[in-house]
Design an enzyme around this catalytic site. Structure first.
Site, PDB file in Angstrom:
ATOM      1  N   SER A  93      34.903  10.345-133.652  1.00 30.11           N
ATOM      2  CA  SER A  93      33.441  10.771-133.075  1.00 30.11           C
ATOM      3  C   SER A  93      32.493   9.981-134.005  1.00 30.11           C
ATOM      4  O   SER A  93      32.591   8.726-133.966  1.00 30.11           O
ATOM      5  CB  SER A  93      33.446  12.318-133.492  1.00 30.11           C
ATOM      6  OG  SER A  93      32.357  12.767-133.030  1.00 30.11           O
ATOM      7  N   ASP A 194      36.430  16.015-122.829  1.00 27.61           N
ATOM      8  CA  ASP A 194      35.713  16.068-124.251  1.00 27.61           C
ATOM      9  C   ASP A 194      34.419  16.851-124.017  1.00 27.61           C
ATOM     10  O   ASP A 194      33.577  16.397-123.257  1.00 27.61           O
ATOM     11  CB  ASP A 194      35.456  14.521-124.647  1.00 27.61           C
ATOM     12  CG  ASP A 194      34.944  14.587-126.210  1.00 27.61           C
ATOM     13  OD1 ASP A 194      34.367  15.445-126.676  1.00 27.61           O
ATOM     14  OD2 ASP A 194      35.435  13.595-126.852  1.00 27.61           O
ATOM     15  N   HIS A 224      37.965  17.000-127.953  1.00 26.51           N
ATOM     16  CA  HIS A 224      37.322  16.024-128.959  1.00 26.51           C
ATOM     17  C   HIS A 224      37.948  15.882-130.000  1.00 26.51           C
ATOM     18  O   HIS A 224      38.227  14.746-130.375  1.00 26.51           O
ATOM     19  CB  HIS A 224      35.924  16.619-129.339  1.00 26.51           C
ATOM     20  CG  HIS A 224      35.102  15.729-129.902  1.00 26.51           C
ATOM     21  ND1 HIS A 224      34.782  14.359-129.282  1.00 26.51           N
ATOM     22  CD2 HIS A 224      34.762  15.706-131.150  1.00 26.51           C
ATOM     23  CE1 HIS A 224      34.072  13.655-130.446  1.00 26.51           C
ATOM     24  NE2 HIS A 224      33.892  14.312-131.361  1.00 26.51           N
TER      25      HIS A 224
END
Length: 247
Positions: A93, A194, A224
């Site tokens: 991320s 996600d 995610h």
């Protein structure tokens, strides 16, 4: 300031091939530790820092900015570069955003990138009011632990600190602007479902980077935080294959 149990940094000295890993926004090293331990077991030298303001309280994080998070990774990278012949960088991320910035800044000193659901843009209309909102509202409800596999916890905050989030959006803009400067080999895993970072983020990465060696994997059994999800063993094994091929 006490650290949330499991959010401690991880360090292992192995071969002269180093890997620097970064966790994501409001998360902690807990989300990346299984990956770091897998790479350490495979013989690599591994560093997994705890980013400033993470793994403690969201209030503390609201006093930090993206430059603070980047500085810790940059220091860890330089330390690895001193002791290793090659250094690879990987992130989840926002961790992916930060290590992409390392690749842009350090160029060929970075031997390759390993990215899991990296964030370069988020299609959320609420971000348009963030510059004004963060000045009057300290936090909003959190979005962490987007994990399909039951019983997993990434050690994230229950609130999103808005001043820190506003800083992250500035990081997105800088890194997205300079994506063409990425020339290193890249392997990217992104989840088909996600709920935090949209598919357009990986699409932007793949469209703009200048790398000739690019491997893309779609994860169909993870959300995610894929490093703690059902596809994690696949990510770990494919990362070792990527590193061994290039080193």
């Amino acid at each position: 300031m006490s650290v949330i149990p499991g959010a401690e940094p991880f360090s292992h000295d192995g071969s002269r091939v180093g890997v620097l890993l970064s966790h994501g926004f409001t998360g902690s090293p807990k989300s990346m530790r299984p990956w770091a331990e897998h790479l350490a077991t495979a013989g690599f030298t591994v560093r997994l820092p705890r980013l400033p303001g993470h793994g403690t309280t969201w209030q503390e994080m609201n006093r930090t900015r993206w430059e603070d998070w980047y500085a810790v990774l940059d220091q860890a990278f330089l330390e690895l570069h001193e002791r290793c012949d090659q250094v690879f960088v990987g992130g989840l991320s926002m961790g992916g955003t930060l290590v992409t910035r390392l690749a842009q800044v350090h160029g060929p000193q970075v031997s390759g990138l390993l990215l899991v659901n990296p964030a370069y843009t988020v299609d959320d209309p609420r971000l348009r009011v963030l510059p004004a909102l963060q000045a009057v509202v300290p936090s909003l409800a959190g979005i962490g632990n987007d994990i399909k596999k039951p019983g997993q916890d990434e050690g994230c905050y229950s609130r999103i600190p808005l001043k820190a989030l506003h800083s992250q959006t500035k990081l997105w803009g800088i890194v997205a602007r300079d994506l063409a400067e990425v020339t290193q080999p890249v392997i990217v895993w992104h989840s088909a479902e996600d709920h935090v970072v949209p598919a357009s983020s990986t699409e932007l990465l793949l469209a703009r980077i200048s790398s000739a060696d690019v491997t893309e994997h779609v994860l169909h059994d993870s959300y995610h935080v894929a490093t703690l999800d059902n596809d994690a063993p696949r990510i770990f094994d494919e990362s070792v294959q990527f590193l061994e091929r290039l080193s």
